[in-house]
Write a protein that holds these residues in place. Structure first.
Motif, PDB file in Angstrom:
ATOM      1  N   ALA A 218       0.874  -1.091   0.116  1.00 45.10           N
ATOM      2  CA  ALA A 218       0.117  -0.173   0.122  1.00 45.10           C
ATOM      3  C   ALA A 218       0.753   1.364  -0.033  1.00 45.10           C
ATOM      4  CB  ALA A 218      -0.830  -0.118   1.347  1.00 45.10           C
ATOM      5  N   LEU A 219       2.039   1.262   0.523  1.00 47.21           N
ATOM      6  CA  LEU A 219       2.793   2.491   0.640  1.00 47.21           C
ATOM      7  C   LEU A 219       3.995   2.238  -0.380  1.00 47.21           C
ATOM      8  CD1 LEU A 219       3.884   2.024   4.634  1.00 47.21           C
ATOM      9  CD2 LEU A 219       2.311   3.622   3.525  1.00 47.21           C
ATOM     10  N   GLY A 220       3.701   1.383  -1.398  1.00 49.64           N
ATOM     11  CA  GLY A 220       4.597   1.328  -2.699  1.00 49.64           C
ATOM     12  C   GLY A 220       6.267   0.958  -2.173  1.00 49.64           C
ATOM     13  N   VAL A 221       6.287   0.069  -1.277  1.00 51.55           N
ATOM     14  CA  VAL A 221       7.583  -0.420  -0.604  1.00 51.55           C
ATOM     15  C   VAL A 221       7.676  -1.734  -1.431  1.00 51.55           C
ATOM     16  CG1 VAL A 221       9.159  -0.987   1.195  1.00 51.55           C
ATOM     17  CG2 VAL A 221       7.641   0.957   1.397  1.00 51.55           C
ATOM     18  N   LYS A 222       9.017  -1.980  -1.858  1.00 49.54           N
ATOM     19  CA  LYS A 222       9.256  -3.249  -2.872  1.00 49.54           C
ATOM     20  C   LYS A 222      10.245  -3.964  -1.896  1.00 49.54           C
ATOM     21  CE  LYS A 222       7.679  -1.679  -7.337  1.00 49.54           C
ATOM     22  NZ  LYS A 222       6.501  -2.620  -7.217  1.00 49.54           N
ATOM     23  N   SER A 223      10.160  -5.501  -1.800  1.00 54.13           N
ATOM     24  CA  SER A 223      11.086  -6.184  -1.225  1.00 54.13           C
ATOM     25  C   SER A 223      12.221  -6.338  -2.292  1.00 54.13           C
ATOM     26  CB  SER A 223      10.384  -7.490  -0.683  1.00 54.13           C
ATOM     27  OG  SER A 223      11.384  -8.343  -0.446  1.00 54.13           O
ATOM     28  N   ARG A 224      13.393  -6.489  -1.765  1.00 52.99           N
ATOM     29  CA  ARG A 224      14.478  -6.815  -2.593  1.00 52.99           C
ATOM     30  C   ARG A 224      14.388  -8.333  -2.933  1.00 52.99           C
ATOM     31  NH1 ARG A 224      20.294  -5.977  -0.123  1.00 52.99           N
ATOM     32  NH2 ARG A 224      20.763  -6.561  -2.130  1.00 52.99           N
ATOM     33  N   PHE A 225      13.857  -9.111  -1.858  1.00 48.43           N
ATOM     34  CA  PHE A 225      13.993 -10.726  -2.364  1.00 48.43           C
ATOM     35  C   PHE A 225      12.693 -11.349  -2.255  1.00 48.43           C
ATOM     36  CE2 PHE A 225      17.032  -9.000   0.816  1.00 48.43           C
ATOM     37  CZ  PHE A 225      18.365  -9.221   0.292  1.00 48.43           C
ATOM     38  N   GLY A 226      11.535 -10.989  -2.055  1.00 51.11           N
ATOM     39  CA  GLY A 226      10.357 -11.414  -2.434  1.00 51.11           C
ATOM     40  C   GLY A 226       9.770 -12.017  -0.944  1.00 51.11           C
ATOM     41  N   PRO A 227       8.718 -12.719  -0.828  1.00 53.96           N
ATOM     42  CA  PRO A 227       8.203 -13.162   0.484  1.00 53.96           C
ATOM     43  C   PRO A 227       9.150 -14.245   0.859  1.00 53.96           C
ATOM     44  CG  PRO A 227       6.629 -12.778  -0.973  1.00 53.96           C
ATOM     45  CD  PRO A 227       7.796 -12.814  -1.846  1.00 53.96           C
ATOM     46  N   VAL A 228       9.235 -14.598   2.185  1.00 55.04           N
ATOM     47  CA  VAL A 228      10.046 -15.388   2.813  1.00 55.04           C
ATOM     48  C   VAL A 228       9.209 -16.770   3.030  1.00 55.04           C
ATOM     49  CG1 VAL A 228      11.356 -16.103   4.808  1.00 55.04           C
ATOM     50  CG2 VAL A 228      11.665 -13.683   4.065  1.00 55.04           C
ATOM     51  N   GLU A 229       9.742 -17.860   2.753  1.00 56.23           N
ATOM     52  CA  GLU A 229       8.717 -19.002   2.902  1.00 56.23           C
ATOM     53  C   GLU A 229       8.664 -19.128   4.260  1.00 56.23           C
ATOM     54  OE1 GLU A 229       8.986 -23.665   1.922  1.00 56.23           O
ATOM     55  OE2 GLU A 229      10.578 -22.479   1.209  1.00 56.23           O
ATOM     56  N   ILE A 230       7.085 -19.419   4.589  1.00 51.79           N
ATOM     57  CA  ILE A 230       6.706 -19.747   5.998  1.00 51.79           C
ATOM     58  C   ILE A 230       7.258 -21.247   6.376  1.00 51.79           C
ATOM     59  CG2 ILE A 230       4.944 -20.099   7.669  1.00 51.79           C
ATOM     60  CD1 ILE A 230       5.167 -17.285   6.654  1.00 51.79           C
ATOM     61  N   PRO A 231       7.928 -21.095   7.276  1.00 55.73           N
ATOM     62  CA  PRO A 231       8.889 -22.665   7.951  1.00 55.73           C
ATOM     63  C   PRO A 231       7.886 -23.545   8.449  1.00 55.73           C
ATOM     64  CG  PRO A 231       9.420 -20.784   9.451  1.00 55.73           C
ATOM     65  CD  PRO A 231       8.393 -20.213   8.499  1.00 55.73           C
TER      66      PRO A 231
END
Length: 236
Positions: A218-231
């Motif tokens: 919503a704030l336009g912030v992009k992750s460098r790596f994408g979502p972390v897999e839920i362990p």
């Protein structure tokens, strides 16, 4: 010239209105911690207004103070993740939203002895990391004994493990919300594993991830790596 503060979609803030009061307080706390971590403290008043109109105004005086205290404590926990500068901006912004009766008059942490805090902190640290086969504490000691001391004997003792307001599991939610904001994969993985060993479910972590990523989007912030897999974990 500063740009106007962005807003979060009402659908995001309304998405947990049907939950129980303790869970709703936890999610408001996580959103505010996420905004602090992402460096968007100016959005906090919008979230607090929603918090107040949909929940705080329906509670009695003692419950309102407790709810406000829990949100503040979530920010304090995140200081050890995010740093004092961003947390300070968020804390001061939140304070400006709150009436005087919600304010604390003293520091309960300051009344504890170092011995008590360090003992509790070491146990909290063990509860997070000891059963995690992916975490190697020797690497931390090798990198810097001073850093290892600060993390275990100061941050875990005085910041993360303090349980006078939030229980250890809820503290984990605040810490992971902060980690999403600063986009640190290894620490996210390790702390999610620690939360699973300490009572969280994968569904809890999935919902926390959904919430934090929705705030960032919503704030336009992009992750460098994408979502972390839920362990997942396997109890022995």
């Amino acid at each position: 010239m500063s740009s106007p503060a962005p807003t979060l979609p009402s659908t995001l803030l309304d998405s947990f209105l049907t939950l129980s009061t303790p869970l709703r307080i936890r999610w408001y706390m996580c959103i505010i911690v996420s905004l602090s971590s992402l460096n968007y403290p100016e959005v906090i008043p919008q979230v607090y207004k929603h918090f107040d109109s949909t929940l705080l105004s329906q509670l009695d005086e003692k419950e309102r103070f407790s709810a406000a205290q829990q949100v503040r404590e979530g920010l304090i926990k995140s200081t050890g993740i995010v740093g004092a500068a961003r947390t300070g901006n968020a804390m001061r912004t939140l304070s400006e939203c709150m009436p005087d009766e919600f304010r604390e008059q003293e520091s309960p942490r300051s009344k504890e002895s170092d011995e008590v805090a360090r003992k509790r902190g070491r146990q909290f640290w063990l509860n997070v990391y000891a059963r995690n086969p992916l975490f190697d504490p020797v690497k931390t000691e090798r990198a810097s004994p001073d850093y290892a001391f600060i993390v275990r004997d100061l941050l875990y003792a005085r910041v993360f493990s303090y349980d006078g307001v939030l229980d250890p599991l809820t503290s984990g939610f605040a810490m992971v919300a902060g980690l999403y904001g600063i986009d640190t994969r290894n620490q996210l993985r390790n702390h999610m594993i620690g939360m699973l060993y300490n009572g969280a479910t994968r569904e809890d972590l999935q919902e926390l991830q959904r919430l934090c990523l929705a705030v960032a989007e919503a704030l336009g912030v992009k992750s460098r790596f994408g979502p972390v897999e839920i362990p997942s974990i396997q109890e022995k």
